[in-house]
Design a protein around this motif. Structure first.
Motif, PDB file in Angstrom:
ATOM      1  N   ALA A  83       0.857  -1.198   0.000  1.00 36.61           N
ATOM      2  CA  ALA A  83       0.000   0.000   0.000  1.00 36.61           C
ATOM      3  C   ALA A  83       0.884   1.237   0.000  1.00 36.61           C
ATOM      4  O   ALA A  83       2.007   1.220   0.510  1.00 36.61           O
ATOM      5  N   ILE A  84       0.365   2.285  -0.624  1.00 30.13           N
ATOM      6  CA  ILE A  84       1.055   3.574  -0.657  1.00 30.13           C
ATOM      7  C   ILE A  84       0.112   4.618  -0.093  1.00 30.13           C
ATOM      8  O   ILE A  84      -0.991   4.808  -0.616  1.00 30.13           O
ATOM      9  N   ARG A  85       0.515   5.254   0.985  1.00 31.39           N
ATOM     10  CA  ARG A  85      -0.314   6.306   1.578  1.00 31.39           C
ATOM     11  C   ARG A  85       0.397   7.650   1.475  1.00 31.39           C
ATOM     12  O   ARG A  85       1.618   7.706   1.352  1.00 31.39           O
ATOM     13  N   VAL A  86      -0.376   8.703   1.511  1.00 30.45           N
ATOM     14  CA  VAL A  86       0.156  10.052   1.339  1.00 30.45           C
ATOM     15  C   VAL A  86      -0.446  10.926   2.429  1.00 30.45           C
ATOM     16  O   VAL A  86      -1.616  10.753   2.792  1.00 30.45           O
ATOM     17  N   ASP A  87       0.335  11.834   2.951  1.00 35.13           N
ATOM     18  CA  ASP A  87      -0.160  12.617   4.092  1.00 35.13           C
ATOM     19  C   ASP A  87      -1.015  13.806   3.645  1.00 35.13           C
ATOM     20  O   ASP A  87      -1.213  14.051   2.452  1.00 35.13           O
ATOM     21  N   CYS A  88      -1.515  14.537   4.630  1.00 31.89           N
ATOM     22  CA  CYS A  88      -2.486  15.599   4.389  1.00 31.89           C
ATOM     23  C   CYS A  88      -1.956  16.685   3.459  1.00 31.89           C
ATOM     24  O   CYS A  88      -2.723  17.286   2.711  1.00 31.89           O
ATOM     25  N   ASP A  89      -0.665  16.945   3.527  1.00 26.58           N
ATOM     26  CA  ASP A  89      -0.069  17.965   2.661  1.00 26.58           C
ATOM     27  C   ASP A  89       0.414  17.386   1.334  1.00 26.58           C
ATOM     28  O   ASP A  89       0.974  18.116   0.511  1.00 26.58           O
ATOM     29  N   ALA A  90       0.226  16.089   1.156  1.00 29.30           N
ATOM     30  CA  ALA A  90       0.652  15.380  -0.065  1.00 29.30           C
ATOM     31  C   ALA A  90       2.148  15.533  -0.324  1.00 29.30           C
ATOM     32  O   ALA A  90       2.592  15.512  -1.469  1.00 29.30           O
ATOM     33  N   ASP A  91       2.906  15.698   0.776  1.00 28.92           N
ATOM     34  CA  ASP A  91       4.350  15.840   0.590  1.00 28.92           C
ATOM     35  C   ASP A  91       5.178  14.840   1.400  1.00 28.92           C
ATOM     36  O   ASP A  91       6.399  15.020   1.545  1.00 28.92           O
ATOM     37  N   THR A  92       4.537  13.828   1.938  1.00 28.68           N
ATOM     38  CA  THR A  92       5.249  12.718   2.571  1.00 28.68           C
ATOM     39  C   THR A  92       4.531  11.432   2.195  1.00 28.68           C
ATOM     40  O   THR A  92       3.305  11.381   2.157  1.00 28.68           O
ATOM     41  N   ILE A  93       5.323  10.398   1.919  1.00 27.42           N
ATOM     42  CA  ILE A  93       4.798   9.124   1.432  1.00 27.42           C
ATOM     43  C   ILE A  93       5.042   8.052   2.481  1.00 27.42           C
ATOM     44  O   ILE A  93       6.103   8.021   3.109  1.00 27.42           O
ATOM     45  N   LEU A  94       4.055   7.194   2.674  1.00 33.92           N
ATOM     46  CA  LEU A  94       4.194   6.053   3.582  1.00 33.92           C
ATOM     47  C   LEU A  94       3.962   4.774   2.781  1.00 33.92           C
ATOM     48  O   LEU A  94       2.897   4.596   2.190  1.00 33.92           O
ATOM     49  N   LEU A  95       4.978   3.922   2.755  1.00 30.25           N
ATOM     50  CA  LEU A  95       4.856   2.644   2.068  1.00 30.25           C
ATOM     51  C   LEU A  95       4.633   1.546   3.099  1.00 30.25           C
ATOM     52  O   LEU A  95       5.379   1.457   4.077  1.00 30.25           O
ATOM     53  N   LEU A  96       3.624   0.716   2.881  1.00 27.37           N
ATOM     54  CA  LEU A  96       3.458  -0.484   3.696  1.00 27.37           C
ATOM     55  C   LEU A  96       4.028  -1.635   2.881  1.00 27.37           C
ATOM     56  O   LEU A  96       3.570  -1.901   1.768  1.00 27.37           O
ATOM     57  N   VAL A  97       5.045  -2.276   3.435  1.00 23.26           N
ATOM     58  CA  VAL A  97       5.815  -3.226   2.632  1.00 23.26           C
ATOM     59  C   VAL A  97       5.955  -4.586   3.295  1.00 23.26           C
ATOM     60  O   VAL A  97       5.864  -4.710   4.517  1.00 23.26           O
ATOM     61  N   GLU A  98       6.161  -5.575   2.444  1.00 25.82           N
ATOM     62  CA  GLU A  98       6.646  -6.866   2.919  1.00 25.82           C
ATOM     63  C   GLU A  98       8.149  -6.859   2.689  1.00 25.82           C
ATOM     64  O   GLU A  98       8.611  -6.850   1.546  1.00 25.82           O
ATOM     65  N   GLN A  99       8.890  -6.867   3.782  1.00 23.23           N
ATOM     66  CA  GLN A  99      10.342  -6.741   3.709  1.00 23.23           C
ATOM     67  C   GLN A  99      10.983  -8.124   3.633  1.00 23.23           C
ATOM     68  O   GLN A  99      10.708  -8.993   4.449  1.00 23.23           O
ATOM     69  N   THR A 100      11.859  -8.307   2.666  1.00 21.05           N
ATOM     70  CA  THR A 100      12.695  -9.512   2.625  1.00 21.05           C
ATOM     71  C   THR A 100      14.007  -9.195   3.328  1.00 21.05           C
ATOM     72  O   THR A 100      14.672  -8.209   2.988  1.00 21.05           O
ATOM     73  N   GLY A 101      14.367 -10.002   4.329  1.00 19.81           N
ATOM     74  CA  GLY A 101      15.631  -9.808   5.046  1.00 19.81           C
ATOM     75  C   GLY A 101      15.658  -8.507   5.824  1.00 19.81           C
ATOM     76  O   GLY A 101      14.614  -7.968   6.212  1.00 19.81           O
ATOM     77  N   ALA A 102      16.858  -8.014   6.039  1.00 19.59           N
ATOM     78  CA  ALA A 102      17.055  -6.808   6.836  1.00 19.59           C
ATOM     79  C   ALA A 102      16.827  -5.572   5.982  1.00 19.59           C
ATOM     80  O   ALA A 102      17.332  -5.483   4.868  1.00 19.59           O
ATOM     81  N   ALA A 103      16.084  -4.612   6.512  1.00 20.94           N
ATOM     82  CA  ALA A 103      15.924  -3.349   5.779  1.00 20.94           C
ATOM     83  C   ALA A 103      17.206  -2.531   5.843  1.00 20.94           C
ATOM     84  O   ALA A 103      17.514  -1.775   4.923  1.00 20.94           O
ATOM     85  N   CYS A 104      17.939  -2.680   6.924  1.00 22.06           N
ATOM     86  CA  CYS A 104      19.117  -1.821   7.148  1.00 22.06           C
ATOM     87  C   CYS A 104      20.395  -2.478   6.646  1.00 22.06           C
ATOM     88  O   CYS A 104      20.623  -3.675   6.877  1.00 22.06           O
ATOM     89  N   HIS A 105      21.237  -1.669   6.015  1.00 21.20           N
ATOM     90  CA  HIS A 105      22.502  -2.191   5.513  1.00 21.20           C
ATOM     91  C   HIS A 105      23.436  -2.614   6.645  1.00 21.20           C
ATOM     92  O   HIS A 105      24.428  -3.305   6.415  1.00 21.20           O
ATOM     93  N   GLU A 106      23.083  -2.236   7.866  1.00 19.83           N
ATOM     94  CA  GLU A 106      23.869  -2.666   9.027  1.00 19.83           C
ATOM     95  C   GLU A 106      23.440  -4.049   9.517  1.00 19.83           C
ATOM     96  O   GLU A 106      23.982  -4.564  10.497  1.00 19.83           O
ATOM     97  N   GLY A 107      22.436  -4.631   8.867  1.00 24.03           N
ATOM     98  CA  GLY A 107      22.007  -5.981   9.216  1.00 24.03           C
ATOM     99  C   GLY A 107      20.885  -6.052  10.224  1.00 24.03           C
ATOM    100  O   GLY A 107      20.508  -7.129  10.674  1.00 24.03           O
ATOM    101  N   TYR A 108      20.314  -4.885  10.562  1.00 21.01           N
ATOM    102  CA  TYR A 108      19.181  -4.861  11.482  1.00 21.01           C
ATOM    103  C   TYR A 108      17.872  -4.860  10.684  1.00 21.01           C
ATOM    104  O   TYR A 108      17.820  -4.375   9.552  1.00 21.01           O
ATOM    105  N   ALA A 109      16.827  -5.375  11.319  1.00 17.77           N
ATOM    106  CA  ALA A 109      15.520  -5.403  10.652  1.00 17.77           C
ATOM    107  C   ALA A 109      15.103  -3.984  10.271  1.00 17.77           C
ATOM    108  O   ALA A 109      14.593  -3.748   9.175  1.00 17.77           O
ATOM    109  N   SER A 110      15.329  -3.048  11.164  1.00 14.98           N
ATOM    110  CA  SER A 110      14.979  -1.643  10.939  1.00 14.98           C
ATOM    111  C   SER A 110      16.222  -0.777  11.053  1.00 14.98           C
ATOM    112  O   SER A 110      17.139  -1.076  11.825  1.00 14.98           O
ATOM    113  N   CYS A 111      16.242   0.310  10.287  1.00 16.29           N
ATOM    114  CA  CYS A 111      17.344   1.269  10.420  1.00 16.29           C
ATOM    115  C   CYS A 111      17.313   1.981  11.769  1.00 16.29           C
ATOM    116  O   CYS A 111      18.318   2.529  12.211  1.00 16.29           O
ATOM    117  N   PHE A 112      16.163   1.957  12.433  1.00 12.04           N
ATOM    118  CA  PHE A 112      16.023   2.654  13.715  1.00 12.04           C
ATOM    119  C   PHE A 112      16.373   1.707  14.859  1.00 12.04           C
ATOM    120  O   PHE A 112      15.520   1.372  15.685  1.00 12.04           O
TER     121      PHE A 112
END
Lengths: 141, 141
Positions: A83-112
């Motif tokens: 899914a692709i969502r867009v905020d009230c100002d139409a200037d930020t995008i939210l992607l709902l994704v199925e992630q394969t493996g780690a999202a972060c290049h450091e090897g963590y599931a999340s960059c955060f």
């Protein structure tokens, strides 16, 4: 369904408004549709948005490389966009994704994977992949 | 716990790296710690970050007003910050918050209330507050 003639055709009801971005780039947040974890934030221009829709996989714009970045192209850690969502100002995008493996290049599931606690950043997550094994090249993503 | 002398004191292990932002502003994503919903994205400078930590409530920097924006100051729809996370590049901030009322000035729980479907943006959520009743003034936030 195409919008009918009776419906408004304001630009911001059809697409994100890339003209509101810095150098036509808008922030795009990827959230795991299964775990609800916020995985990462990257940038999209209109071309990246179009390619994301056309392929069904998250494509960003790499500011450091100055070109489209097909997430997971090298690592295989792709993001299938549900899914692709867009905020009230139409200037930020939210992607709902199925992630394969780690999202972060450091090897963590999340960059955060670090949390601000008592004046410093502490790692609060555990690696799910060896960052040295993710990439055959020296490329970061 | 203060970092000990034996631990590295790299700037990015202590705080987000605001020098990496555009005009020293970094994207800050607010996620509802209870529902896991991504609520909004706004901008923070170092001062906004400091005030968020000092007060325990999300404070952003309003680019349109050119000053700090204490979220919910007028509407009462504040965000009590439960955790602050920072990404691998230390240039994006994720706030886990307890949201009072609607995060969005349009009266929706989340600013991401529209979804891109078949070539257009469709509203997929229902309002939880009357946007006209949220603000006594004409101020947007």
């Amino acid at each position: 369904m195409k919008p009918s003639a009776s419906e408004p055709l304001l630009a911001d009801t059809l697409r994100p408004d890339f003209s509101r971005g810095v150098q036509d780039l808008l922030p795009a947040i990827a959230q795991d549709i299964n775990t609800q974890q916020v995985l990462m934030m990257a940038w999209m221009n209109s071309e990246a948005f179009n390619e994301t829709i056309a392929t069904g996989f998250a494509t960003y714009y790499s500011r450091s490389r100055g070109k489209l970045w097909r997430k997971g192209e090298e690592s295989g850690h792709r993001q299938r966009v549900q899914a692709i969502r867009v905020d009230c100002d139409a200037d930020t995008i939210l992607l709902l994704v199925e992630q394969t493996g780690a999202a972060c290049h450091e090897g963590y599931a999340s960059c955060f994977f670090r949390e601000y606690r008592q004046g410093r950043l502490e790692v609060i997550d555990t690696r799910i992949a060896d960052p040295n094994a993710i990439y055959s090249s020296k490329s970061k993503h």
